[in-house]
Design a protein around this motif. Structure first.
Motif, short mmCIF file in Angstrom:
data_model
loop_
_atom_site.label_atom_id
_atom_site.label_comp_id
_atom_site.label_asym_id
_atom_site.label_seq_id
_atom_site.Cartn_x
_atom_site.Cartn_y
_atom_site.Cartn_z
N GLU A 1 -5.89 3.50 11.13
CA GLU A 1 -6.99 2.77 11.76
C GLU A 1 -7.53 3.56 12.95
OE1 GLU A 1 -5.88 -1.05 13.11
OE2 GLU A 1 -7.91 -1.60 13.77
N ARG B 1 -4.18 -8.04 12.89
CA ARG B 1 -4.87 -7.34 11.80
C ARG B 1 -4.77 -8.15 10.50
NH1 ARG B 1 -2.62 -3.71 15.02
NH2 ARG B 1 -3.79 -1.84 15.63
N ARG C 1 -8.47 0.46 -0.72
CA ARG C 1 -8.79 1.70 -0.02
C ARG C 1 -7.53 2.45 0.40
NH1 ARG C 1 -13.52 3.34 1.57
NH2 ARG C 1 -13.77 4.03 3.72
N THR D 1 0.81 -1.22 0.00
CA THR D 1 0.00 0.00 0.00
C THR D 1 0.85 1.27 0.00
OG1 THR D 1 -0.07 -0.01 2.42
CG2 THR D 1 -1.83 -1.14 1.26
N TYR E 1 -5.59 -7.57 6.48
CA TYR E 1 -5.99 -6.66 5.40
C TYR E 1 -6.43 -7.45 4.18
CZ TYR E 1 -3.98 -2.93 8.20
OH TYR E 1 -3.71 -2.04 9.21
N GLU F 1 -10.35 -5.25 -0.20
CA GLU F 1 -11.00 -3.95 -0.06
C GLU F 1 -10.11 -2.98 0.68
OE1 GLU F 1 -12.68 -6.63 1.35
OE2 GLU F 1 -14.53 -6.93 0.20
N GLN F 2 -9.56 -3.42 1.80
CA GLN F 2 -8.73 -2.52 2.60
C GLN F 2 -7.49 -2.09 1.82
OE1 GLN F 2 -9.98 -5.43 4.39
NE2 GLN F 2 -11.67 -4.03 4.84
N VAL G 1 -10.20 3.02 7.18
CA VAL G 1 -9.61 1.70 6.92
C VAL G 1 -9.35 0.88 8.17
CG1 VAL G 1 -7.84 0.46 5.67
CG2 VAL G 1 -8.43 2.77 4.96
N GLU G 2 -10.38 0.16 8.60
CA GLU G 2 -10.26 -0.71 9.75
C GLU G 2 -10.25 -2.16 9.29
OE1 GLU G 2 -13.49 0.39 12.28
OE2 GLU G 2 -12.64 2.37 12.68
N PRO G 3 -9.10 -2.83 9.41
CA PRO G 3 -8.97 -4.21 8.94
C PRO G 3 -9.69 -5.18 9.87
CG PRO G 3 -6.98 -3.57 10.06
CD PRO G 3 -7.86 -2.34 10.02
#
Lengths: 124, 124
Positions: free
Chosen positions: B24, B39, B48, B13, B41, B44-45, B29-31
């Motif tokens: 977060e 966490r 994002r 990322t 990911y 989608e994350q 963006v909260e995995p």
DNA sequence: CCAACCTTACCAAAAGATTGTCAAGGTTGG
DNA sequence: CCAACCTTGACAATCTTTTGGTAAGGTTGG
């Protein structure tokens, strides 16, 4: 002279003259001006400055945040970009089939290699 | 293990692990989490997080501002208060009659005295 | 004309946001 | 069980925002 000067408005609103100029530069509360450029604060501005104090104090945020909220309503492109990002995929990641996850797992190593390549391209 | 760990997601990322945790905490963006709290990911994350980079870079603002935009849509009371303040009296101060301005001028001295009293009350 | 305002433009201290790093401890795969 | 991950939390360097002050100069009322 229909309005208060900056040093008169300051003690009434609770802001310092310095802050009144700053608040103006952020785009919130823009007073009228005399021909010579002196700021003139009318009843509307004074009221706005007082409620501004309360607004910032009650909910915990600052002038920058409120200035950004103002930008959001003044700049449609910005608003659209932000809304689009915030609206994206807020749903649970449950609609992904096991097949998709399998494919994802297989591509994981590939993705890491791609990231390394990207890093190298940025350096070069 | 359906997703990337934080150290795997970072290079893909473009964010550091530290920043992924910060992002977060701001609420963007909260995995997902494993049972043990790791966490994870997902696609989608990751997407994002990549678009987040572009969004911040293209228009010139930071995570704090975007976090506030998020608060604006999550907290209706906050949204209402901000909208109400921003909507207030954006019109020109031309609809005020000369009589009103005269009265205003007469009350000016009175207002300054009131301000002084207010100051004294705050000190006491 | 002069004292007391106002303006803008800087410099700098204080506060906050951003980012890294390290410590103490839990989890996991082999 | 152990190496290599992960977690949270704290401290700190850095950068930006907020806020005050001060300097150089224009405006105004008496």
């Amino acid at each position: 002279m229909n309005g208060l000067t900056i040093h008169e408005a300051a003690p009434i609103t609770g802001w310092s003259p310095r802050m009144l100029r700053y608040i103006e530069r952020v785009g919130l509360v823009e007073p009228a001006r005399t021909a010579a450029g002196y700021r003139l604060y009318g009843p509307e501005q004074l009221q706005r400055l007082r409620t501004l104090r309360e607004l910032l104090a009650q909910h915990g945020f600052g002038l920058a945040e409120l200035g950004f909220a103002l930008r959001l309503r003044d700049e449609p492109e910005l608003r659209a970009a932000v809304d689009q990002w915030l609206d994206a995929v807020p749903e649970r990641p449950a609609e992904v089939s096991p097949d998709d996850w399998l494919r994802w797992e297989q591509e994981k190593h590939q993705a890491l290699l791609a990231a390394v390549n990207l890093r190298e391209m940025e350096i070069a």
